[in-house]
Design a protein around this motif. Structure first.
Motif, PDB file in Angstrom:
ATOM      1  N   HIS A  68       0.787  -1.054   0.017  1.00  0.00           N
ATOM      2  CA  HIS A  68       0.016   0.105  -0.065  1.00  0.00           C
ATOM      3  C   HIS A  68       0.663   0.876   0.067  1.00  0.00           C
ATOM      4  CE1 HIS A  68       0.243  -1.290   4.421  1.00  0.00           C
ATOM      5  NE2 HIS A  68       0.707  -0.136   4.233  1.00  0.00           N
ATOM      6  N   ASN A  75      -4.562   5.696   3.071  1.00  0.00           N
ATOM      7  CA  ASN A  75      -4.222   4.580   2.203  1.00  0.00           C
ATOM      8  C   ASN A  75      -4.965   4.729   1.007  1.00  0.00           C
ATOM      9  OD1 ASN A  75      -4.147   2.068   0.819  1.00  0.00           O
ATOM     10  ND2 ASN A  75      -4.414   1.065   2.841  1.00  0.00           N
ATOM     11  N   SER A  77      -5.587   2.999  -1.594  1.00  0.00           N
ATOM     12  CA  SER A  77      -6.243   1.823  -2.119  1.00  0.00           C
ATOM     13  C   SER A  77      -7.676   1.609  -1.485  1.00  0.00           C
ATOM     14  CB  SER A  77      -5.214   0.339  -1.801  1.00  0.00           C
ATOM     15  OG  SER A  77      -3.865   0.533  -2.137  1.00  0.00           O
ATOM     16  N   VAL A  78      -7.733   2.234  -0.398  1.00  0.00           N
ATOM     17  CA  VAL A  78      -9.138   2.151   0.267  1.00  0.00           C
ATOM     18  C   VAL A  78     -10.008   3.264   0.053  1.00  0.00           C
ATOM     19  CG1 VAL A  78      -8.300   0.317   1.695  1.00  0.00           C
ATOM     20  CG2 VAL A  78      -8.232   2.835   2.571  1.00  0.00           C
TER      21      VAL A  78
END
Ligand SMILES: Nc1ncnc2c1ncn2[C@@H]1O[C@H](COP(=O)(O)OP(=O)(O)OP(=O)(O)O)[C@@H](O)[C@H]1O
Ligand SMILES: [Mg+2]
Length: 267
Positions: A68, A75, A77-78
């Motif tokens: 990540h 983050n 990615s989230v």
């Protein structure tokens, strides 16, 4: 600048266990590093080492196969699409080929950066003037890219990248298309942006000299892996450990080294 003992709050970027696979091959493999607020980090490596891919992972333009990326603790990615867009406004991008619209003037190209951010028209004019002043292009507002030198074009590219007051500037070979004089002036501009605006900078380069003159620290990338993460101070004291880093130092330019026939597998 030392890379130890700094509080988390001071962390601009953190990358952990990042891998990116293209067509079954690792373009990036298990990359980990962090960058503190206000740091200038150079990223050097041969053609195909994965530098541009890494930069694209840092601004959320690529999906990761593992690991990540945290930007200011968030983050990538989230994040939901809207949050990712907001975070990407904290990141400015500068390219080797300037990526200017030929049909727009200097002011028009800078305006584009503001239009993309959704800045209302009546607020744009003042910000364009601020940016023109910041990058030293007063008097060139109504010129088109074809009427500018390479260094001036890159100033427009930098102004556009700074439009949204980014905290992090990612530069992919920002000086590679420039002559030595223009390179010097753009490096000075980037240094001013770092010192006066506190913008953290990560810059890809093929030139060791660019690293020496501007970076506080350098990451050496080889075949998708970081093989050295060293401060400029240690680099200048000749304390680079990896053979590839030492080759870059002795040859000054990665392409010179390629021309001399160094093979990837040789390291
Ligand atoms: N979209 C893509 N699809 C498939 N392979 C890709 C893609 N982007 C990059 N690659 C591959 O990933 C590897 C790393 O490419 P990248 O462009 O990151 O290298 P680089 O270090 O920036 O090189 P250069 O110095 O030439 O710009 C290369 O093998 C490249 O062919
Ligand atoms: Mg590249």
């Amino acid at each position: 600048m030392q890379n130890t003992g700094v509080a988390e709050a001071n962390e601009m970027l953190k990358v952990e266990g990042l891998s990116k696979i293209f067509n079954g091959h690792y373009a990036l493999e298990n990359i980990g590093f962090s960058v503190h607020r206000g740091e200038i980090v150079g990223l050097i490596g041969r053609s195909g080492a994965g530098k541009t891919t890494l930069l694209r992972c840092l601004n959320g333009a690529e999906n990761l196969d593992s690991g990540h990326v945290l930007v200011e603790g968030k983050n990538l990615s989230v994040l939901k699409e809207r949050e990712l867009l907001a975070l990407r406004q904290r990141i400015g991008l500068v390219f080797q080929g300037f990526n200017l619209l030929q049909s727009r003037t200097v002011a028009g190209n800078i305006s584009l950066g503001l239009e993309i951010l959704g800045v209302p028209k009546k607020e744009r004019q003042q910000r364009i003037q601020e940016l023109i002043h910041l990058v030293g292009l007063e008097g060139h507002e109504t010129k088109y890219p074809s009427q500018l030198s390479g260094g001036q074009k890159q100033r427009v590219g930098i102004a556009r990248a700074l439009a949204g007051h980014p905290a992090l500037l990612l530069c992919d070979e920002a000086t590679s298309a420039l002559d030595p004089e223009a390179t010097t002036s753009i490096l000075a501009l980037l240094e001013t942006i770092n010192k006066e605006l506190g913008v953290t900078i990560i810059l890809i380069t093929h030139e060791m000299d660019v690293i020496r003159r501007l970076a506080h620290r350098v990451l050496v990338l080889d075949q998708g892996r970081i093989v050295e993460d060293i401060s400029n101070e240690l680099l200048n004291r000749g304390e680079a450990k990896h053979a590839l880093t030492r080759s870059f130092i002795s040859r000054e330019n990665v392409e010179d080294m390629e021309a001399a026939g160094y093979a990837s597998s040789g390291f």
